[in-house]
Design a protein around this motif. Structure first.
Motif, PDB file in Angstrom:
ATOM      1  N   PHE A   1       2.341  32.104 -23.989  1.00 48.46           N
ATOM      2  CA  PHE A   1       3.157  31.107 -23.335  1.00 48.46           C
ATOM      3  C   PHE A   1       2.613  29.737 -23.801  1.00 48.46           C
ATOM      4  O   PHE A   1       3.672  28.826 -24.055  1.00 48.46           O
ATOM      5  CB  PHE A   1       3.097  30.914 -21.712  1.00 48.46           C
ATOM      6  CG  PHE A   1       3.964  32.211 -21.027  1.00 48.46           C
ATOM      7  CD1 PHE A   1       5.219  31.751 -20.629  1.00 48.46           C
ATOM      8  CD2 PHE A   1       3.529  33.537 -21.102  1.00 48.46           C
ATOM      9  CE1 PHE A   1       6.178  32.750 -19.842  1.00 48.46           C
ATOM     10  CE2 PHE A   1       4.463  34.244 -20.532  1.00 48.46           C
ATOM     11  CZ  PHE A   1       5.580  34.118 -19.958  1.00 48.46           C
TER      12      PHE A   1
ATOM     13  N   SER B   1      13.461  32.113 -19.421  1.00 52.19           N
ATOM     14  CA  SER B   1      12.733  30.829 -19.823  1.00 52.19           C
ATOM     15  C   SER B   1      13.782  29.692 -19.700  1.00 52.19           C
ATOM     16  O   SER B   1      14.928  29.843 -20.135  1.00 52.19           O
ATOM     17  CB  SER B   1      12.013  30.996 -20.997  1.00 52.19           C
ATOM     18  OG  SER B   1      12.689  30.907 -22.267  1.00 52.19           O
ATOM     19  N   ASP B   2      13.191  28.597 -19.574  1.00 53.05           N
ATOM     20  CA  ASP B   2      13.980  27.166 -19.747  1.00 53.05           C
ATOM     21  C   ASP B   2      14.072  26.749 -20.885  1.00 53.05           C
ATOM     22  O   ASP B   2      15.004  25.908 -21.251  1.00 53.05           O
ATOM     23  CB  ASP B   2      13.282  26.471 -18.498  1.00 53.05           C
ATOM     24  CG  ASP B   2      13.464  26.772 -17.048  1.00 53.05           C
ATOM     25  OD1 ASP B   2      14.297  27.631 -16.745  1.00 53.05           O
ATOM     26  OD2 ASP B   2      12.588  26.406 -16.510  1.00 53.05           O
ATOM     27  N   ALA B   3      13.218  27.075 -21.664  1.00 52.69           N
ATOM     28  CA  ALA B   3      13.078  26.633 -23.205  1.00 52.69           C
ATOM     29  C   ALA B   3      14.416  26.965 -23.929  1.00 52.69           C
ATOM     30  O   ALA B   3      15.076  28.107 -23.659  1.00 52.69           O
ATOM     31  CB  ALA B   3      11.960  27.032 -23.653  1.00 52.69           C
TER      32      ALA B   3
ATOM     33  N   ILE C   1      11.230  37.228 -21.114  1.00 59.11           N
ATOM     34  CA  ILE C   1      10.861  35.952 -21.280  1.00 59.11           C
ATOM     35  C   ILE C   1      11.990  35.028 -21.709  1.00 59.11           C
ATOM     36  O   ILE C   1      12.371  33.900 -21.210  1.00 59.11           O
ATOM     37  CB  ILE C   1       9.687  35.755 -22.103  1.00 59.11           C
ATOM     38  CG1 ILE C   1       8.392  36.270 -21.404  1.00 59.11           C
ATOM     39  CG2 ILE C   1       9.492  34.258 -22.352  1.00 59.11           C
ATOM     40  CD1 ILE C   1       7.295  36.498 -22.259  1.00 59.11           C
ATOM     41  N   LYS C   2      12.684  35.406 -22.950  1.00 58.26           N
ATOM     42  CA  LYS C   2      13.644  34.706 -23.410  1.00 58.26           C
ATOM     43  C   LYS C   2      14.984  34.499 -22.716  1.00 58.26           C
ATOM     44  O   LYS C   2      15.500  33.768 -22.147  1.00 58.26           O
ATOM     45  CB  LYS C   2      14.285  35.506 -24.744  1.00 58.26           C
ATOM     46  CG  LYS C   2      13.528  35.297 -25.826  1.00 58.26           C
ATOM     47  CD  LYS C   2      13.815  35.871 -27.175  1.00 58.26           C
ATOM     48  CE  LYS C   2      12.893  35.973 -28.264  1.00 58.26           C
ATOM     49  NZ  LYS C   2      13.345  36.675 -29.311  1.00 58.26           N
TER      50      LYS C   2
ATOM     51  N   ARG D   1       4.067  28.825 -27.323  1.00 63.88           N
ATOM     52  CA  ARG D   1       5.498  28.663 -27.504  1.00 63.88           C
ATOM     53  C   ARG D   1       5.870  27.520 -26.633  1.00 63.88           C
ATOM     54  O   ARG D   1       7.210  27.411 -26.747  1.00 63.88           O
ATOM     55  CB  ARG D   1       6.023  30.035 -27.268  1.00 63.88           C
ATOM     56  CG  ARG D   1       6.014  30.907 -28.602  1.00 63.88           C
ATOM     57  CD  ARG D   1       6.128  32.638 -28.045  1.00 63.88           C
ATOM     58  NE  ARG D   1       5.825  33.497 -29.136  1.00 63.88           N
ATOM     59  CZ  ARG D   1       4.615  33.923 -29.439  1.00 63.88           C
ATOM     60  NH1 ARG D   1       3.607  33.327 -29.021  1.00 63.88           N
ATOM     61  NH2 ARG D   1       4.541  34.418 -30.601  1.00 63.88           N
ATOM     62  N   ARG D   2       5.024  27.059 -26.071  1.00 62.84           N
ATOM     63  CA  ARG D   2       5.455  25.740 -25.280  1.00 62.84           C
ATOM     64  C   ARG D   2       6.523  26.271 -23.898  1.00 62.84           C
ATOM     65  O   ARG D   2       7.497  25.563 -23.596  1.00 62.84           O
ATOM     66  CB  ARG D   2       5.801  24.624 -25.870  1.00 62.84           C
ATOM     67  CG  ARG D   2       4.613  24.040 -26.872  1.00 62.84           C
ATOM     68  CD  ARG D   2       5.177  22.632 -27.358  1.00 62.84           C
ATOM     69  NE  ARG D   2       4.196  22.256 -27.768  1.00 62.84           N
ATOM     70  CZ  ARG D   2       4.191  21.786 -29.337  1.00 62.84           C
ATOM     71  NH1 ARG D   2       5.246  21.696 -29.750  1.00 62.84           N
ATOM     72  NH2 ARG D   2       2.992  21.289 -30.084  1.00 62.84           N
ATOM     73  N   ILE D   3       6.323  27.503 -23.393  1.00 60.71           N
ATOM     74  CA  ILE D   3       7.469  28.071 -22.498  1.00 60.71           C
ATOM     75  C   ILE D   3       6.580  27.528 -21.068  1.00 60.71           C
ATOM     76  O   ILE D   3       5.584  27.751 -20.893  1.00 60.71           O
ATOM     77  CB  ILE D   3       7.509  29.550 -22.633  1.00 60.71           C
ATOM     78  CG1 ILE D   3       7.934  29.802 -24.018  1.00 60.71           C
ATOM     79  CG2 ILE D   3       8.229  30.081 -21.542  1.00 60.71           C
ATOM     80  CD1 ILE D   3       7.904  31.360 -24.306  1.00 60.71           C
TER      81      ILE D   3
END
Length: 112
Positions: A20, A110-112, A106-107, A23-25
């Motif tokens: 995390f 996630s907000d990213a 996660i994809k 990947r800056r999640i």
């Protein structure tokens, strides 16, 4: 935001945190070594699993030392009392849980 439930000193938990961060999640950490899970959190985790083996870390020293392989026990009560039985990392988001570092989960969340 994804909540990451981990145990201190667990290699898989450390890998998840590193994943995390690299990947800056955005994520929130709940360390069961420091703070016990609430009954609602445990209910959410149990509801998301297909079987008890998915939730309980049967390879842990605590599990073997205390003879859980030969015991009948209430999953919720034991997790409330002994959160070190939980297989980590657990990724939670929007009422869903996965019990490993699942990139598709996660994809998707996630907000990213």
């Amino acid at each position: 935001m994804i909540q990451l439930i981990i145990k201190k000193g667990d290699r898989e938990s450390d890998k998840a945190v590193r994943y995390f961060k690299e990947r800056r999640i955005a994520f929130q950490v709940l360390n069961v070594s420091e703070k016990k899970l609430s009954p609602k959190e445990i209910d959410s985790i149990i509801a998301s699993s297909s079987c008890d083996d998915e939730i309980i870390d049967t390879s842990s020293a605590f599990y073997r030392k205390n003879g859980y392989q030969w015991r009948e026990f209430s999953l919720k009560e034991e997790l409330l009392e002994h959160p070190e039985l939980l297989k980590t990392p657990v990724l939670r988001c929007k009422g869903k849980c996965v019990f490993s570092l699942d990139e598709s989960f996660i994809k998707e969340n996630s907000d990213a």
